[in-house]
Design a protein around this motif. Structure first.
Motif, PDB file in Angstrom:
ATOM      1  N   VAL A 266       1.911  41.321  69.696  1.00 35.59           N
ATOM      2  CA  VAL A 266       2.180  40.943  67.534  1.00 35.59           C
ATOM      3  C   VAL A 266       1.213  42.088  66.946  1.00 35.59           C
ATOM      4  O   VAL A 266       1.107  42.379  65.832  1.00 35.59           O
ATOM      5  N   PHE A 267      -0.490  42.331  67.216  1.00 33.28           N
ATOM      6  CA  PHE A 267      -0.975  42.866  66.768  1.00 33.28           C
ATOM      7  C   PHE A 267      -0.784  44.265  66.891  1.00 33.28           C
ATOM      8  O   PHE A 267      -0.997  44.776  66.061  1.00 33.28           O
ATOM      9  N   ILE A 268      -0.181  44.816  68.260  1.00 29.64           N
ATOM     10  CA  ILE A 268       0.138  46.395  67.799  1.00 29.64           C
ATOM     11  C   ILE A 268       1.020  46.520  66.819  1.00 29.64           C
ATOM     12  O   ILE A 268       1.216  47.450  66.742  1.00 29.64           O
ATOM     13  N   PHE A 269       1.867  45.465  67.670  1.00 29.43           N
ATOM     14  CA  PHE A 269       3.251  45.970  66.770  1.00 29.43           C
ATOM     15  C   PHE A 269       2.983  45.919  64.262  1.00 29.43           C
ATOM     16  O   PHE A 269       3.604  47.014  64.477  1.00 29.43           O
ATOM     17  N   ALA A 270       1.925  44.721  64.913  1.00 30.03           N
ATOM     18  CA  ALA A 270       1.806  44.788  62.789  1.00 30.03           C
ATOM     19  C   ALA A 270       0.832  46.021  62.564  1.00 30.03           C
ATOM     20  O   ALA A 270       0.386  46.512  61.138  1.00 30.03           O
ATOM     21  N   SER A 271       0.079  46.908  63.243  1.00 32.63           N
ATOM     22  CA  SER A 271      -0.888  47.355  63.248  1.00 32.63           C
ATOM     23  C   SER A 271      -0.174  49.339  62.848  1.00 32.63           C
ATOM     24  O   SER A 271      -1.170  50.102  63.008  1.00 32.63           O
ATOM     25  N   GLY A 272       0.715  48.811  63.324  1.00 37.19           N
ATOM     26  CA  GLY A 272       1.506  50.453  63.993  1.00 37.19           C
ATOM     27  C   GLY A 272       2.172  50.798  62.507  1.00 37.19           C
ATOM     28  O   GLY A 272       2.794  52.334  62.177  1.00 37.19           O
TER      29      GLY A 272
ATOM     30  N   THR B 121       7.479  49.073  76.141  1.00 38.15           N
ATOM     31  CA  THR B 121       7.018  48.712  77.239  1.00 38.15           C
ATOM     32  C   THR B 121       5.697  47.502  77.825  1.00 38.15           C
ATOM     33  O   THR B 121       6.019  47.495  78.721  1.00 38.15           O
ATOM     34  N   ALA B 122       5.526  47.030  76.835  1.00 40.18           N
ATOM     35  CA  ALA B 122       4.282  45.868  76.827  1.00 40.18           C
ATOM     36  C   ALA B 122       4.783  45.211  77.001  1.00 40.18           C
ATOM     37  O   ALA B 122       4.878  43.985  78.659  1.00 40.18           O
ATOM     38  N   ILE B 123       5.928  44.900  76.533  1.00 48.24           N
ATOM     39  CA  ILE B 123       6.936  43.211  77.069  1.00 48.24           C
ATOM     40  C   ILE B 123       7.509  43.421  78.177  1.00 48.24           C
ATOM     41  O   ILE B 123       7.698  42.832  79.268  1.00 48.24           O
ATOM     42  N   VAL B 124       8.246  44.720  78.925  1.00 48.61           N
ATOM     43  CA  VAL B 124       8.292  44.713  80.237  1.00 48.61           C
ATOM     44  C   VAL B 124       7.648  44.937  80.711  1.00 48.61           C
ATOM     45  O   VAL B 124       7.661  44.123  82.422  1.00 48.61           O
ATOM     46  N   ILE B 125       6.410  44.941  81.091  1.00 44.48           N
ATOM     47  CA  ILE B 125       4.987  45.443  82.068  1.00 44.48           C
ATOM     48  C   ILE B 125       4.503  43.597  82.229  1.00 44.48           C
ATOM     49  O   ILE B 125       4.948  43.033  83.070  1.00 44.48           O
TER      50      ILE B 125
ATOM     51  N   GLY C 209      -0.565  30.548  79.109  1.00 46.08           N
ATOM     52  CA  GLY C 209      -1.651  31.197  78.627  1.00 46.08           C
ATOM     53  C   GLY C 209      -1.738  33.049  78.914  1.00 46.08           C
ATOM     54  O   GLY C 209      -1.911  33.585  77.627  1.00 46.08           O
ATOM     55  N   LEU C 210      -1.765  33.617  79.972  1.00 50.26           N
ATOM     56  CA  LEU C 210      -1.093  35.258  79.812  1.00 50.26           C
ATOM     57  C   LEU C 210      -0.214  35.522  78.938  1.00 50.26           C
ATOM     58  O   LEU C 210      -0.503  36.624  78.726  1.00 50.26           O
ATOM     59  N   SER C 211       1.124  34.815  79.051  1.00 52.46           N
ATOM     60  CA  SER C 211       1.801  35.167  78.519  1.00 52.46           C
ATOM     61  C   SER C 211       1.857  35.140  76.488  1.00 52.46           C
ATOM     62  O   SER C 211       2.288  35.599  76.138  1.00 52.46           O
ATOM     63  N   MET C 212       0.918  33.955  76.197  1.00 52.27           N
ATOM     64  CA  MET C 212       0.968  33.858  74.849  1.00 52.27           C
ATOM     65  C   MET C 212      -0.496  34.559  74.796  1.00 52.27           C
ATOM     66  O   MET C 212       0.436  34.900  73.435  1.00 52.27           O
ATOM     67  N   ILE C 213      -1.571  35.965  75.606  1.00 52.91           N
ATOM     68  CA  ILE C 213      -2.691  36.273  75.362  1.00 52.91           C
ATOM     69  C   ILE C 213      -1.215  37.763  74.910  1.00 52.91           C
ATOM     70  O   ILE C 213      -1.651  38.485  74.015  1.00 52.91           O
ATOM     71  N   SER C 214      -0.264  37.700  75.470  1.00 46.18           N
ATOM     72  CA  SER C 214       0.262  38.645  75.632  1.00 46.18           C
ATOM     73  C   SER C 214       0.967  38.974  74.393  1.00 46.18           C
ATOM     74  O   SER C 214       1.070  40.068  74.234  1.00 46.18           O
ATOM     75  N   TYR C 215       1.452  38.390  74.442  1.00 45.91           N
ATOM     76  CA  TYR C 215       2.478  38.203  73.067  1.00 45.91           C
ATOM     77  C   TYR C 215       1.742  37.847  71.855  1.00 45.91           C
ATOM     78  O   TYR C 215       1.793  38.735  71.011  1.00 45.91           O
ATOM     79  N   ALA C 216       0.615  38.013  71.687  1.00 40.82           N
ATOM     80  CA  ALA C 216      -0.614  38.478  70.511  1.00 40.82           C
ATOM     81  C   ALA C 216      -0.994  39.802  70.729  1.00 40.82           C
ATOM     82  O   ALA C 216      -0.952  40.402  69.436  1.00 40.82           O
ATOM     83  N   CYS C 217      -1.963  39.911  72.225  1.00 35.63           N
ATOM     84  CA  CYS C 217      -1.343  41.734  71.666  1.00 35.63           C
ATOM     85  C   CYS C 217      -0.377  42.349  71.269  1.00 35.63           C
ATOM     86  O   CYS C 217      -0.250  43.467  70.530  1.00 35.63           O
TER      87      CYS C 217
END
Length: 111
Positions: A41-47, A75-79, A31-39
């Motif tokens: 995608v959101f940052i990438f799409a809003s960029g 950076t978020a992927i690595v973290i 679940g934490l990984s899914m929320i991280s992926y959602a964040c």
């Protein structure tokens, strides 16, 4: 396309929250990984990513793509990978010491 990305972010967030509320070690980690992926995608799409444009403004380029969201997502992927590794090790240690993968909210439960 925007509707598809927004739906994907919403669905991944909903699945992540549902899995975190399951109170088992493995679903919480997923679940934490899914929320991280959602964040991510959101940052990438809003960029304001535009295919075919350079990330740096030059004399020959008419416009450019903002490179900051791409760097933030990388950076978020690595973290998130490091965070997931730490949480897996903590969950494994808790499972080995308790013999169960349930996350108990009360200290005196004897079920």
């Amino acid at each position: 396309m925007e509707l598809l990305v927004a739906s994907a972010v919403g669905l991944m967030t909903a699945v992540g929250i549902y899995l975190i509320l399951r109170l088992r070690i493995f679903p919480v980690i997923v679940g934490l990984s899914m929320i991280s992926y959602a964040c991510n995608v959101f940052i990438f799409a809003s960029g304001r990513i535009v295919p075919g444009l350079p990330p740096i403004l030059s004399k020959t380029a008419v416009a450019y793509t903002d490179p900051v969201p791409q760097a933030l997502v990388l950076t978020a992927i690595v973290i998130s990978f490091g965070m997931t590794a730490v949480i897996v090790m903590m969950g494994l240690g808790a499972f080995l010491s308790a013999g169960d993968d349930r996350i108990d909210l009360s200290e005196d439960s004897e079920e």
